[in-house]
Design an enzyme around this catalytic site. Sequence first.
Site, PDB file in Angstrom:
ATOM      1  N   ASP A   1      25.403 -21.561  31.163  1.00  0.00           N
ATOM      2  CA  ASP A   1      24.696 -22.796  31.625  1.00  0.00           C
ATOM      3  C   ASP A   1      24.978 -23.004  29.982  1.00  0.00           C
ATOM      4  O   ASP A   1      24.815 -23.215  28.959  1.00  0.00           O
ATOM      5  CB  ASP A   1      22.327 -21.963  31.440  1.00  0.00           C
ATOM      6  CG  ASP A   1      21.828 -23.142  31.718  1.00  0.00           C
ATOM      7  OD1 ASP A   1      22.223 -24.822  31.895  1.00  0.00           O
ATOM      8  OD2 ASP A   1      20.487 -23.206  31.641  1.00  0.00           O
TER       9      ASP A   1
ATOM     10  N   GLY B   1      36.566 -25.904  40.516  1.00  0.00           N
ATOM     11  CA  GLY B   1      37.536 -26.907  39.949  1.00  0.00           C
ATOM     12  C   GLY B   1      38.636 -27.667  40.269  1.00  0.00           C
ATOM     13  O   GLY B   1      39.533 -27.467  39.630  1.00  0.00           O
TER      14      GLY B   1
ATOM     15  N   ASP C   1      30.949 -32.854  34.835  1.00  0.00           N
ATOM     16  CA  ASP C   1      30.535 -34.006  36.158  1.00  0.00           C
ATOM     17  C   ASP C   1      29.683 -32.893  36.884  1.00  0.00           C
ATOM     18  O   ASP C   1      29.527 -32.660  37.877  1.00  0.00           O
ATOM     19  CB  ASP C   1      31.928 -33.570  37.050  1.00  0.00           C
ATOM     20  CG  ASP C   1      31.752 -34.467  39.003  1.00  0.00           C
ATOM     21  OD1 ASP C   1      31.670 -34.947  38.703  1.00  0.00           O
ATOM     22  OD2 ASP C   1      32.431 -33.737  39.564  1.00  0.00           O
TER      23      ASP C   1
ATOM     24  N   ASP D   1      31.300 -23.294  34.171  1.00  0.00           N
ATOM     25  CA  ASP D   1      30.046 -23.267  34.988  1.00  0.00           C
ATOM     26  C   ASP D   1      29.030 -22.294  34.783  1.00  0.00           C
ATOM     27  O   ASP D   1      29.200 -20.823  34.875  1.00  0.00           O
ATOM     28  CB  ASP D   1      30.070 -23.417  36.130  1.00  0.00           C
ATOM     29  CG  ASP D   1      29.976 -24.845  37.624  1.00  0.00           C
ATOM     30  OD1 ASP D   1      30.173 -25.558  37.741  1.00  0.00           O
ATOM     31  OD2 ASP D   1      28.812 -24.439  38.417  1.00  0.00           O
TER      32      ASP D   1
ATOM     33  N   LYS E   1      29.386 -37.774  34.255  1.00  0.00           N
ATOM     34  CA  LYS E   1      28.740 -38.120  35.260  1.00  0.00           C
ATOM     35  C   LYS E   1      27.010 -37.748  34.964  1.00  0.00           C
ATOM     36  O   LYS E   1      26.032 -37.113  34.955  1.00  0.00           O
ATOM     37  CB  LYS E   1      28.701 -37.405  36.680  1.00  0.00           C
ATOM     38  CG  LYS E   1      28.309 -37.628  37.988  1.00  0.00           C
ATOM     39  CD  LYS E   1      28.758 -36.667  39.001  1.00  0.00           C
ATOM     40  CE  LYS E   1      28.119 -35.506  39.439  1.00  0.00           C
ATOM     41  NZ  LYS E   1      28.749 -34.783  40.171  1.00  0.00           N
TER      42      LYS E   1
ATOM     43  N   TRP F   1      37.646 -30.675  39.121  1.00  0.00           N
ATOM     44  CA  TRP F   1      38.310 -31.643  37.630  1.00  0.00           C
ATOM     45  C   TRP F   1      39.370 -30.902  36.824  1.00  0.00           C
ATOM     46  O   TRP F   1      40.323 -31.474  35.787  1.00  0.00           O
ATOM     47  CB  TRP F   1      37.713 -31.982  37.316  1.00  0.00           C
ATOM     48  CG  TRP F   1      36.835 -33.053  37.604  1.00  0.00           C
ATOM     49  CD1 TRP F   1      36.813 -33.380  38.990  1.00  0.00           C
ATOM     50  CD2 TRP F   1      35.719 -34.328  36.950  1.00  0.00           C
ATOM     51  NE1 TRP F   1      35.877 -34.677  39.086  1.00  0.00           N
ATOM     52  CE2 TRP F   1      35.779 -35.126  37.662  1.00  0.00           C
ATOM     53  CE3 TRP F   1      35.502 -34.046  36.170  1.00  0.00           C
ATOM     54  CZ2 TRP F   1      33.977 -36.221  37.650  1.00  0.00           C
ATOM     55  CZ3 TRP F   1      34.956 -35.089  35.285  1.00  0.00           C
ATOM     56  CH2 TRP F   1      33.991 -36.091  35.962  1.00  0.00           C
TER      57      TRP F   1
HETATM   58  C1  LIG Z   1      29.948 -31.787  41.946  1.00  0.00           C
HETATM   59  S1  LIG Z   1      30.236 -30.235  41.149  1.00  0.00           S
HETATM   60  C2  LIG Z   1      30.957 -30.630  40.212  1.00  0.00           C
HETATM   61  C3  LIG Z   1      32.479 -30.479  40.543  1.00  0.00           C
HETATM   62  C4  LIG Z   1      33.803 -30.115  39.976  1.00  0.00           C
HETATM   63  N1  LIG Z   1      34.276 -31.165  38.788  1.00  0.00           N
HETATM   64  C5  LIG Z   1      34.898 -30.272  40.617  1.00  0.00           C
HETATM   65  O1  LIG Z   1      36.096 -31.230  40.720  1.00  0.00           O
HETATM   66  O2  LIG Z   1      35.264 -29.095  41.609  1.00  0.00           O
HETATM   67  C6  LIG Z   1      29.029 -30.097  39.734  1.00  0.00           C
HETATM   68  C7  LIG Z   1      28.575 -28.749  39.127  1.00  0.00           C
HETATM   69  O3  LIG Z   1      27.747 -28.481  38.575  1.00  0.00           O
HETATM   70  C8  LIG Z   1      27.189 -27.192  38.349  1.00  0.00           C
HETATM   71  N2  LIG Z   1      25.849 -26.918  37.120  1.00  0.00           N
HETATM   72  C9  LIG Z   1      25.136 -27.688  37.644  1.00  0.00           C
HETATM   73  N3  LIG Z   1      24.012 -27.106  36.302  1.00  0.00           N
HETATM   74  C10 LIG Z   1      24.943 -26.754  35.214  1.00  0.00           C
HETATM   75  C11 LIG Z   1      24.305 -26.108  34.117  1.00  0.00           C
HETATM   76  N4  LIG Z   1      23.580 -26.346  33.303  1.00  0.00           N
HETATM   77  N5  LIG Z   1      25.438 -25.548  33.269  1.00  0.00           N
HETATM   78  C12 LIG Z   1      26.169 -25.374  33.843  1.00  0.00           C
HETATM   79  N6  LIG Z   1      27.003 -26.178  35.071  1.00  0.00           N
HETATM   80  C13 LIG Z   1      25.727 -26.751  35.766  1.00  0.00           C
HETATM   81  C14 LIG Z   1      27.011 -26.600  39.692  1.00  0.00           C
HETATM   82  O4  LIG Z   1      27.228 -25.285  39.083  1.00  0.00           O
HETATM   83  C15 LIG Z   1      28.418 -27.269  40.346  1.00  0.00           C
HETATM   84  O5  LIG Z   1      29.824 -26.344  40.744  1.00  0.00           O
END
Ligand SMILES: C[S@@+](CC[C@H](N)C(=O)[O-])C[C@H]1O[C@@H](n2cnc3c(N)ncnc32)[C@H](O)[C@@H]1O
Length: 203
Positions: free
Chosen positions: A87, A54, A110, A71, A150, A56
């Site tokens: 998803d 969370g 992200d 997420d 990203k 961002w």
């Molecule tokens: C690097 S973290 C994000 C950090 C966030 N921006 C923060 O500031 O706290 C990447 C996130 O992408 C999510 N993610 C990966 N594949 C996903 C998908 N298909 N749908 C939704 N979320 C996904 C992961 O569960 C993870 O929580």
Amino acid sequence: MKPRRVEDRQDHYYWRAKKEGYRSRAAYKLKQMNAKFGLIKPGYWVLDLGASPGGWSQVAAELGASVIAIDLSPMKDIEGVTFIQGDMTSEETWEKIREIRDRFDVVISDASPKITGHWDIDHYRSVELVEAAFSIARRFLKPGGNFVVKMFQGEETPKLYAEFKKHFRFKKLHSPPASRKRSSEIYFIGKGFGGKFKPKKDE
Ligand SMILES: C[S@@+](CC[C@H](N)C(=O)[O-])C[C@H]1O[C@@H](n2cnc3c(N)ncnc32)[C@H](O)[C@@H]1O
């Protein structure tokens, strides 16, 4: 909470996030990109993809935006943020977004797959998420809206960037100072969605 990895213990942004109440060191990446490119303004609607834990979303809410966050993993409540667990590549999640709001000023992603440390593998796994984020942006961004996504750099990066570039007035590949030096991650920043290249009506 104790830092889990050696690189975390050595990391300035990790400790700063703890001290300043951000849920992730990633929060500083969005802060830095926003300071440089002026992406989020008070009153904006922001769609945050891959949002958990969370950081961002916290930053966007602090900037005065209303946020819808998506997420696969759960996320604790943040004031001003509506969370959908799902998803981002699935139509079902898109439908849930649509039920709450149809147009956003900014889409930020992200999202990342589980990192292996192998640049090629991480790159190919991230491509699907980057493409999904871009489809969501094309579906939900207002004309003139802003986009941040990203990607882990690799073979497909030039092709993806060439495609993005057609849809934004201002475009840049950018690595904020808070990104780890050895990381292959890079952010595509697009401002002014539609620009002179209007997206097709059915997109
Ligand atoms: C690097 S973290 C994000 C950090 C966030 N921006 C923060 O500031 O706290 C990447 C996130 O992408 C999510 N993610 C990966 N594949 C996903 C998908 N298909 N749908 C939704 N979320 C996904 C992961 O569960 C993870 O929580």
